[in-house]
Design a protein around this motif. Structure first.
Motif, PDB file in Angstrom:
ATOM      1  N   TRP A  62      32.274  59.027  22.010  1.00 18.25           N
ATOM      2  CA  TRP A  62      32.574  59.173  23.427  1.00 18.25           C
ATOM      3  C   TRP A  62      32.589  57.831  24.172  1.00 18.25           C
ATOM      4  O   TRP A  62      33.500  57.586  24.983  1.00 18.25           O
ATOM      5  N   PRO A  63      31.653  56.889  23.941  1.00 24.11           N
ATOM      6  CA  PRO A  63      31.701  55.608  24.662  1.00 24.11           C
ATOM      7  C   PRO A  63      32.968  54.792  24.389  1.00 24.11           C
ATOM      8  O   PRO A  63      33.297  53.877  25.156  1.00 24.11           O
ATOM      9  N   VAL A  90      33.521  56.343  32.405  1.00 20.38           N
ATOM     10  CA  VAL A  90      34.926  56.503  32.038  1.00 20.38           C
ATOM     11  C   VAL A  90      35.741  57.071  33.203  1.00 20.38           C
ATOM     12  O   VAL A  90      35.277  57.955  33.919  1.00 20.38           O
ATOM     13  N   PRO A  91      36.939  56.545  33.432  1.00 20.51           N
ATOM     14  CA  PRO A  91      37.823  57.183  34.417  1.00 20.51           C
ATOM     15  C   PRO A  91      38.150  58.598  33.948  1.00 20.51           C
ATOM     16  O   PRO A  91      38.572  58.789  32.803  1.00 20.51           O
ATOM     17  N   PHE A  92      37.948  59.593  34.813  1.00 21.48           N
ATOM     18  CA  PHE A  92      38.175  60.987  34.429  1.00 21.48           C
ATOM     19  C   PHE A  92      38.950  61.664  35.551  1.00 21.48           C
ATOM     20  O   PHE A  92      38.485  61.729  36.686  1.00 21.48           O
ATOM     21  N   VAL A  93      40.124  62.155  35.241  1.00 22.10           N
ATOM     22  CA  VAL A  93      41.001  62.775  36.238  1.00 22.10           C
ATOM     23  C   VAL A  93      41.072  64.281  36.000  1.00 22.10           C
ATOM     24  O   VAL A  93      41.270  64.726  34.870  1.00 22.10           O
ATOM     25  N   ASN A  94      40.904  65.047  37.071  1.00 26.98           N
ATOM     26  CA  ASN A  94      41.040  66.503  36.997  1.00 26.98           C
ATOM     27  C   ASN A  94      42.473  66.909  37.297  1.00 26.98           C
ATOM     28  O   ASN A  94      43.092  66.404  38.230  1.00 26.98           O
ATOM     29  N   LEU A 109      31.955  67.448  32.795  1.00 28.06           N
ATOM     30  CA  LEU A 109      31.517  67.490  31.404  1.00 28.06           C
ATOM     31  C   LEU A 109      30.823  66.202  30.982  1.00 28.06           C
ATOM     32  O   LEU A 109      30.117  66.172  29.969  1.00 28.06           O
ATOM     33  N   VAL A 110      31.007  65.118  31.764  1.00 29.02           N
ATOM     34  CA  VAL A 110      30.340  63.854  31.416  1.00 29.02           C
ATOM     35  C   VAL A 110      28.824  63.992  31.465  1.00 29.02           C
ATOM     36  O   VAL A 110      28.106  63.212  30.831  1.00 29.02           O
ATOM     37  N   SER A 111      28.325  64.990  32.208  1.00 30.07           N
ATOM     38  CA  SER A 111      26.878  65.207  32.249  1.00 30.07           C
ATOM     39  C   SER A 111      26.333  65.508  30.861  1.00 30.07           C
ATOM     40  O   SER A 111      25.186  65.173  30.546  1.00 30.07           O
ATOM     41  N   ASP A 112      27.157  66.154  30.028  1.00 25.09           N
ATOM     42  CA  ASP A 112      26.744  66.488  28.668  1.00 25.09           C
ATOM     43  C   ASP A 112      27.244  65.480  27.643  1.00 25.09           C
ATOM     44  O   ASP A 112      26.569  65.217  26.639  1.00 25.09           O
ATOM     45  N   LEU A 113      28.423  64.913  27.888  1.00 26.27           N
ATOM     46  CA  LEU A 113      29.018  63.996  26.920  1.00 26.27           C
ATOM     47  C   LEU A 113      28.423  62.599  27.008  1.00 26.27           C
ATOM     48  O   LEU A 113      28.350  61.883  26.006  1.00 26.27           O
ATOM     49  N   GLY A 114      28.018  62.188  28.208  1.00 22.23           N
ATOM     50  CA  GLY A 114      27.451  60.857  28.398  1.00 22.23           C
ATOM     51  C   GLY A 114      28.021  60.187  29.625  1.00 22.23           C
ATOM     52  O   GLY A 114      29.219  60.267  29.903  1.00 22.23           O
ATOM     53  N   LEU A 115      27.156  59.505  30.359  1.00 23.78           N
ATOM     54  CA  LEU A 115      27.557  58.834  31.603  1.00 23.78           C
ATOM     55  C   LEU A 115      27.995  57.413  31.285  1.00 23.78           C
ATOM     56  O   LEU A 115      27.254  56.449  31.454  1.00 23.78           O
TER      57      LEU A 115
END
Length: 381
Positions: free
Chosen positions: A41-42, A69-73, A60-66
């Motif tokens: 994931w990193p 990462v730029p994350f677009v909905n 989902l970054v709360s579970d995958l890892g902070l």
């Protein structure tokens, strides 16, 4: 063309989750895709994803890892997964990322999809008057198509039975019990000519895909699959669209025609070169119509293709090899990426019991949704 590769895929079983949540399944799908791509994931430079009713994908970054990462909905109806994929492809092509992740997930309750008429530009009267029942639009559309092109109604049961046969071979499918044409024909009539087993069900599901710059693909995967093209289009005047309160006197093509034509042109590939296809089959009639609208055949040619077995797993043009929406259900955010997942497995030669023979090289994925938009994606190996 082929500047972006898919190096990892992950898909959780579709259906109706009882002992887990769709968020947990989305995280599991992402981890599957990361492991399949041999990345962590990193390492992801860009993430994009969507869901209609199960929450924002970026959480989902709360579970995958902070990792920052730029994350677009993204939410684009039934084209949510394909539109998310396009966003990732464009980001990599622009040089803004080397590794990108796309995730789609959703959870829908039993019964018909609930819609907000005002959010779709319709009056408040639309729902209470009963016009929000989408099955009646699918029924009207296929009735007119069968009449105008001399296609026999019996093909609807053949298409549905094929979907359940293929779904029985797919460990991720919701409906895994094979049904015969007689079983389909004996099911309850819902919106003439569509019977219960000719319509898909809203449900739960999660799918994820990892992409990278094509030149780096073999650093991560021994069997990359390339995105030859991806296109999304909305309706033009006169198209027969779901939720339209009236029928235009003007006849126009569906957005599927435009999206597929754009995808084939961008890829430099002819529809005759397609080895297998996943087509939107919200109902059995939709598959029949979309065969022609994507350019895979001419109007009316479906009768010969379906009767001859050409659209079966062992045929010349296998369609909806994983059972499509009919066998998998339709969790909006995940549905389009489920098609991508299936095409990647098929092009890798890793689809198990439902593997298309002959080492397929070109696969088409197509989605269509209300109130009138479509996306087409062409993958190659």
């Amino acid at each position: 063309m082929n500047s972006v590769a898919i190096i990892g895929v992950g898909c959780r079983p579709f259906g109706r989750y009882q002992d887990t949540s769709v968020r947990q399944e989305a995280v599991a799908a992402v981890r599957q895709a990361l492991a399949d791509a041999s990345v962590t994931w990193p390492q992801i430079d860009y993430a994009v994803g969507g869901s209609m009713s199960a929450g924002s994908a970026d959480t989902l970054v709360s579970d995958l890892g902070l990792t920052g990462v730029p994350f677009v909905n993204v939410f684009n109806g039934c084209a949510t997964g394909s539109s998310s994929l396009i966003s990732a492809v464009h980001t990599i092509e622009a040089g803004a990322a080397d590794l990108a992740l796309v995730v789609g997930f959703d959870s829908h309750p039993r019964g018909a999809f609930a819609i907000d008429p005002a959010a779709m530009g319709l009056g408040d009267w639309y729902g209470p008057s009963g016009l929000a029942l989408t099955s009646q639009f699918f029924a009207l559309k296929i009735q007119r198509y069968l009449h105008e092109h001399g296609v026999p109604e019996r093909l609807l049961a053949k298409v549905a039975a094929k979907a359940f046969r293929n779904g029985a071979l797919n460990p991720n499918a919701w409906r895994r019990k094979p049904l015969s044409e007689a079983d389909v024909d004996a099911s309850m009539m819902l919106s003439d000519p569509l019977r219960q087993y000719m319509l898909c069900s809203p449900g739960d599901g999660a799918t994820a895909v990892v992409l990278c710059r094509a030149g780096k693909a073999r650093e991560f995967s021994p069997h990359p699959v390339y995105v030859a093209s991806a296109a999304v289009r909305t309706r033009r005047p006169g198209s027969f669209e779901v939720l339209s309160p009236s029928l235009s006197v003007r006849r126009g093509v569906s957005p599927t025609v435009d999206a597929a034509a754009a995808a084939f042109e961008l890829a430099g590939i002819d529809p005759a070169e397609v080895d297998l296809a996943q087509l939107q089959d919200t109902d059995a009639g939709a598959e029949i119509i979309h065969m022609a609208e994507t350019g895979l055949c001419t109007d009316g040619e479906q009768t010969e293709l379906i009767d001859s077995g050409a659209t079966e797993l062992t045929g010349r043009l296998p369609i909806n090899t994983d059972g499509g929406c009919l066998a998998n259900g339709e969790p909006i955010g995940a549905s389009g990426l489920r098609q991508i997942h299936e095409n990647v497995l098929q092009l890798r030669g890793a689809a198990g019991e439902r593997q298309v023979p002959g080492a397929p090289k070109v696969a088409l994925a197509h989605v269509y949704g209300a109130p009138g938009l479509s996306a087409a994606t062409i993958l190659t190996r």
